[in-house]
Design a protein around this motif. Sequence first.
Motif, PDB file in Angstrom:
ATOM      1  N   ILE A  32     -45.077 -18.568   1.809  1.00  0.00           N
ATOM      2  CA  ILE A  32     -44.197 -19.723   1.992  1.00  0.00           C
ATOM      3  C   ILE A  32     -45.032 -20.986   2.150  1.00  0.00           C
ATOM      4  O   ILE A  32     -46.017 -21.019   2.904  1.00  0.00           O
ATOM      5  N   CYS A  33     -44.636 -22.046   1.440  1.00  0.00           N
ATOM      6  CA  CYS A  33     -45.256 -23.358   1.612  1.00  0.00           C
ATOM      7  C   CYS A  33     -44.367 -24.187   2.529  1.00  0.00           C
ATOM      8  O   CYS A  33     -43.203 -24.455   2.202  1.00  0.00           O
ATOM      9  N   PHE A  34     -44.888 -24.593   3.657  1.00  0.00           N
ATOM     10  CA  PHE A  34     -44.125 -25.376   4.622  1.00  0.00           C
ATOM     11  C   PHE A  34     -44.382 -26.869   4.489  1.00  0.00           C
ATOM     12  O   PHE A  34     -43.912 -27.652   5.323  1.00  0.00           O
ATOM     13  N   GLY A  35     -45.126 -27.271   3.458  1.00  0.00           N
ATOM     14  CA  GLY A  35     -45.393 -28.688   3.271  1.00  0.00           C
ATOM     15  C   GLY A  35     -46.194 -29.259   4.422  1.00  0.00           C
ATOM     16  O   GLY A  35     -47.197 -28.690   4.853  1.00  0.00           O
ATOM     17  N   SER A  36     -45.718 -30.383   4.944  1.00  0.00           N
ATOM     18  CA  SER A  36     -46.414 -31.045   6.049  1.00  0.00           C
ATOM     19  C   SER A  36     -46.050 -30.452   7.412  1.00  0.00           C
ATOM     20  O   SER A  36     -46.606 -30.856   8.432  1.00  0.00           O
ATOM     21  N   ASN A  37     -45.107 -29.521   7.430  1.00  0.00           N
ATOM     22  CA  ASN A  37     -44.712 -28.901   8.695  1.00  0.00           C
ATOM     23  C   ASN A  37     -45.806 -27.949   9.174  1.00  0.00           C
ATOM     24  O   ASN A  37     -46.317 -27.138   8.403  1.00  0.00           O
ATOM     25  N   SER A  38     -46.157 -28.050  10.438  1.00  0.00           N
ATOM     26  CA  SER A  38     -47.110 -27.113  11.027  1.00  0.00           C
ATOM     27  C   SER A  38     -46.340 -25.923  11.593  1.00  0.00           C
ATOM     28  O   SER A  38     -45.229 -26.076  12.103  1.00  0.00           O
ATOM     29  N   VAL A  39     -46.924 -24.752  11.452  1.00  0.00           N
ATOM     30  CA  VAL A  39     -46.264 -23.539  11.938  1.00  0.00           C
ATOM     31  C   VAL A  39     -47.145 -22.873  12.985  1.00  0.00           C
ATOM     32  O   VAL A  39     -48.374 -22.889  12.888  1.00  0.00           O
ATOM     33  N   PRO A  40     -46.541 -22.271  13.993  1.00  0.00           N
ATOM     34  CA  PRO A  40     -47.327 -21.591  15.034  1.00  0.00           C
ATOM     35  C   PRO A  40     -47.812 -20.228  14.555  1.00  0.00           C
ATOM     36  O   PRO A  40     -47.373 -19.715  13.525  1.00  0.00           O
ATOM     37  N   GLN A  41     -48.706 -19.653  15.331  1.00  0.00           N
ATOM     38  CA  GLN A  41     -49.163 -18.299  15.063  1.00  0.00           C
ATOM     39  C   GLN A  41     -47.977 -17.336  15.200  1.00  0.00           C
ATOM     40  O   GLN A  41     -47.117 -17.509  16.067  1.00  0.00           O
ATOM     41  N   ALA A  42     -47.941 -16.340  14.357  1.00  0.00           N
ATOM     42  CA  ALA A  42     -46.860 -15.363  14.413  1.00  0.00           C
ATOM     43  C   ALA A  42     -46.906 -14.598  15.729  1.00  0.00           C
ATOM     44  O   ALA A  42     -47.957 -14.153  16.173  1.00  0.00           O
ATOM     45  N   SER A  43     -45.753 -14.469  16.356  1.00  0.00           N
ATOM     46  CA  SER A  43     -45.622 -13.690  17.585  1.00  0.00           C
ATOM     47  C   SER A  43     -44.142 -13.413  17.794  1.00  0.00           C
ATOM     48  O   SER A  43     -43.282 -13.989  17.125  1.00  0.00           O
ATOM     49  N   SER A  44     -43.849 -12.540  18.733  1.00  0.00           N
ATOM     50  CA  SER A  44     -42.453 -12.243  19.026  1.00  0.00           C
ATOM     51  C   SER A  44     -41.726 -13.469  19.574  1.00  0.00           C
ATOM     52  O   SER A  44     -40.497 -13.567  19.471  1.00  0.00           O
TER      53      SER A  44
END
Length: 258
Positions: A166-178
């Motif tokens: 997935i490309c989230f563009g300029s959005n930052s995403v957190p590390q995967a976790s529950s």
Amino acid sequence: MIPTVNTPSTSLLPILPSINTSTLANSLADTAGQHQSLCQLLILDGQYIVRYQEGEATITKLISPTAVRQAFTHLPIDSGFLPPGVIRWGSGSEGDWLVKFVPPNRYPICCILADKPLTLDIPLPGLIFLGKGNRYYIWAVKSRHFDTNTPVFHVPLPNVSPSGAICFGSNSVPQASSATLEQVWQLFLSSPFNGDSASGKSKAYPNDVRSHLITLQDAGKKKYPLRDLIPYRFYRSALEYGTLQACTVEQIINSILS
């Protein structure tokens, strides 16, 4: 004290290198200097040797990787309460990873056409959503229930690379976790879909899947037409499994986690 397992039986010795465990352990002890140690561990290629005192005796043994792991694990591992739909969870060198199954459903999404937002309410097939570290992937399936052996298809949405990333563009995403998986899932659904990676996602509209999504809304479709999905194929399935058929959920997940 480090947990130990019995020294390998003579039936296993032919597959192990010729090792003088006492010599190696004594060599390890010589490098320890004058500091008192409770136990010494020597790490070899695929093998571990432990040396420790038991009364007046010095014990030297081969131990398994599992025993070493248990010895260094002092705190229990608890994933916490998992988000709905999570069917697999684990942890590796990149951090936690989770696999979520999403049954077929309708979703409000926003597409960008000619630089203008267009709100759609569309049906989507079953989805496999995977987060590993700070990377996220999504694929489509035809089944209504999770099945590791069901074939995988390209998700009929833009902004998803041919690999499923997935490309989230300029959005930052957190590390995967529950604690963060559901947040990232909602971010994906609520982000505007533009023309990036819009081709190769629909048999009816191979050049731009957004045209198909508009058609689905205009026709009032309640379910996504599964015959429109394009099978996901990748070279590793052909090399490892000797087939050019669409790979399965198990194969694609294992390829990302490996």
